[in-house]
Design a protein around this motif. Structure first.
Motif, PDB file in Angstrom:
ATOM      1  N   ASP A 127      39.917 -53.271  99.050  1.00 38.20           N
ATOM      2  CA  ASP A 127      39.619 -54.624  99.494  1.00 38.20           C
ATOM      3  C   ASP A 127      38.367 -55.100  98.739  1.00 38.20           C
ATOM      4  O   ASP A 127      37.820 -54.366  97.913  1.00 38.20           O
ATOM      5  N   GLU A 128      37.957 -56.315  99.001  1.00 39.57           N
ATOM      6  CA  GLU A 128      36.816 -56.868  98.266  1.00 39.57           C
ATOM      7  C   GLU A 128      35.525 -56.106  98.546  1.00 39.57           C
ATOM      8  O   GLU A 128      34.711 -55.915  97.641  1.00 39.57           O
ATOM      9  N   ASP A 129      35.336 -55.657  99.781  1.00 41.76           N
ATOM     10  CA  ASP A 129      34.127 -54.901 100.109  1.00 41.76           C
ATOM     11  C   ASP A 129      34.039 -53.618  99.290  1.00 41.76           C
ATOM     12  O   ASP A 129      32.994 -53.290  98.730  1.00 41.76           O
ATOM     13  N   GLU A 130      35.149 -52.890  99.223  1.00 41.49           N
ATOM     14  CA  GLU A 130      35.150 -51.646  98.449  1.00 41.49           C
ATOM     15  C   GLU A 130      34.980 -51.933  96.961  1.00 41.49           C
ATOM     16  O   GLU A 130      34.264 -51.210  96.262  1.00 41.49           O
ATOM     17  N   LEU A 131      35.621 -52.979  96.461  1.00 43.03           N
ATOM     18  CA  LEU A 131      35.477 -53.331  95.055  1.00 43.03           C
ATOM     19  C   LEU A 131      34.017 -53.604  94.710  1.00 43.03           C
ATOM     20  O   LEU A 131      33.505 -53.114  93.699  1.00 43.03           O
ATOM     21  N   VAL A 132      33.330 -54.365  95.539  1.00 41.40           N
ATOM     22  CA  VAL A 132      31.922 -54.683  95.297  1.00 41.40           C
ATOM     23  C   VAL A 132      31.086 -53.400  95.297  1.00 41.40           C
ATOM     24  O   VAL A 132      30.262 -53.182  94.405  1.00 41.40           O
ATOM     25  N   THR A 133      31.318 -52.531  96.261  1.00 44.55           N
ATOM     26  CA  THR A 133      30.576 -51.267  96.334  1.00 44.55           C
ATOM     27  C   THR A 133      30.818 -50.424  95.094  1.00 44.55           C
ATOM     28  O   THR A 133      29.874 -49.909  94.476  1.00 44.55           O
ATOM     29  N   LEU A 134      32.077 -50.273  94.699  1.00 42.77           N
ATOM     30  CA  LEU A 134      32.409 -49.460  93.530  1.00 42.77           C
ATOM     31  C   LEU A 134      31.843 -50.068  92.250  1.00 42.77           C
ATOM     32  O   LEU A 134      31.349 -49.344  91.371  1.00 42.77           O
ATOM     33  N   ALA A 135      31.887 -51.371  92.137  1.00 43.93           N
ATOM     34  CA  ALA A 135      31.341 -52.035  90.945  1.00 43.93           C
ATOM     35  C   ALA A 135      29.832 -51.838  90.871  1.00 43.93           C
ATOM     36  O   ALA A 135      29.290 -51.551  89.793  1.00 43.93           O
ATOM     37  N   GLN A 136      29.148 -51.963  92.000  1.00 49.01           N
ATOM     38  CA  GLN A 136      27.698 -51.766  91.998  1.00 49.01           C
ATOM     39  C   GLN A 136      27.341 -50.312  91.693  1.00 49.01           C
ATOM     40  O   GLN A 136      26.370 -50.044  90.982  1.00 49.01           O
ATOM     41  N   GLU A 137      28.135 -49.358  92.173  1.00 45.35           N
ATOM     42  CA  GLU A 137      27.917 -47.947  91.853  1.00 45.35           C
ATOM     43  C   GLU A 137      28.133 -47.698  90.369  1.00 45.35           C
ATOM     44  O   GLU A 137      27.381 -46.960  89.740  1.00 45.35           O
ATOM     45  N   HIS A 138      29.169 -48.310  89.798  1.00 46.32           N
ATOM     46  CA  HIS A 138      29.432 -48.179  88.360  1.00 46.32           C
ATOM     47  C   HIS A 138      28.265 -48.733  87.553  1.00 46.32           C
ATOM     48  O   HIS A 138      27.804 -48.086  86.604  1.00 46.32           O
ATOM     49  N   LEU A 139      27.789 -49.896  87.930  1.00 45.73           N
ATOM     50  CA  LEU A 139      26.657 -50.496  87.218  1.00 45.73           C
ATOM     51  C   LEU A 139      25.432 -49.595  87.272  1.00 45.73           C
ATOM     52  O   LEU A 139      24.767 -49.382  86.246  1.00 45.73           O
ATOM     53  N   ALA A 140      25.129 -49.053  88.428  1.00 45.26           N
ATOM     54  CA  ALA A 140      23.950 -48.196  88.576  1.00 45.26           C
ATOM     55  C   ALA A 140      24.066 -46.933  87.723  1.00 45.26           C
ATOM     56  O   ALA A 140      23.091 -46.494  87.107  1.00 45.26           O
ATOM     57  N   ALA A 141      25.274 -46.370  87.666  1.00 43.48           N
ATOM     58  CA  ALA A 141      25.478 -45.115  86.939  1.00 43.48           C
ATOM     59  C   ALA A 141      25.604 -45.313  85.431  1.00 43.48           C
ATOM     60  O   ALA A 141      25.062 -44.531  84.648  1.00 43.48           O
ATOM     61  N   GLU A 142      26.313 -46.347  85.029  1.00 44.74           N
ATOM     62  CA  GLU A 142      26.646 -46.529  83.608  1.00 44.74           C
ATOM     63  C   GLU A 142      25.833 -47.594  82.886  1.00 44.74           C
ATOM     64  O   GLU A 142      25.770 -47.589  81.657  1.00 44.74           O
ATOM     65  N   HIS A 143      25.256 -48.507  83.627  1.00 46.04           N
ATOM     66  CA  HIS A 143      24.524 -49.626  83.026  1.00 46.04           C
ATOM     67  C   HIS A 143      23.216 -49.874  83.781  1.00 46.04           C
ATOM     68  O   HIS A 143      23.031 -50.933  84.391  1.00 46.04           O
ATOM     69  N   PRO A 144      22.314 -48.885  83.774  1.00 45.30           N
ATOM     70  CA  PRO A 144      21.054 -49.040  84.518  1.00 45.30           C
ATOM     71  C   PRO A 144      20.333 -50.325  84.121  1.00 45.30           C
ATOM     72  O   PRO A 144      20.310 -50.705  82.949  1.00 45.30           O
ATOM     73  N   GLY A 145      19.799 -50.996  85.118  1.00 52.85           N
ATOM     74  CA  GLY A 145      19.086 -52.241  84.866  1.00 52.85           C
ATOM     75  C   GLY A 145      19.948 -53.479  85.018  1.00 52.85           C
ATOM     76  O   GLY A 145      19.439 -54.589  85.104  1.00 52.85           O
TER      77      GLY A 145
END
Length: 48
Positions: free
Chosen positions: A17-35
């Motif tokens: 759902d949208e909530d999980e998508l947002v969480t996963l996207a933010q986790e991806h950003l933190a891990a792969e694209h710091p800043g």
């Protein structure tokens, strides 16, 4: 409801759902694209 996002780096992120998508996207950003941080509205704007 938007549940899929393809990051410009090529990674596809899929949530149940949208909530999980947002969480996963933010986790991806933190891990792969710091800043790089996007809020919920920006993530959903880019999502399919």
């Amino acid at each position: 409801m938007k549940t899929r996002l393809t990051c410009p780096c090529g990674t596809t992120i899929v949530g149940k759902d949208e909530d999980e998508l947002v969480t996963l996207a933010q986790e991806h950003l933190a891990a792969e694209h710091p800043g790089r941080e996007y809020d919920r509205d920006m993530i959903l704007f880019m999502a399919l």
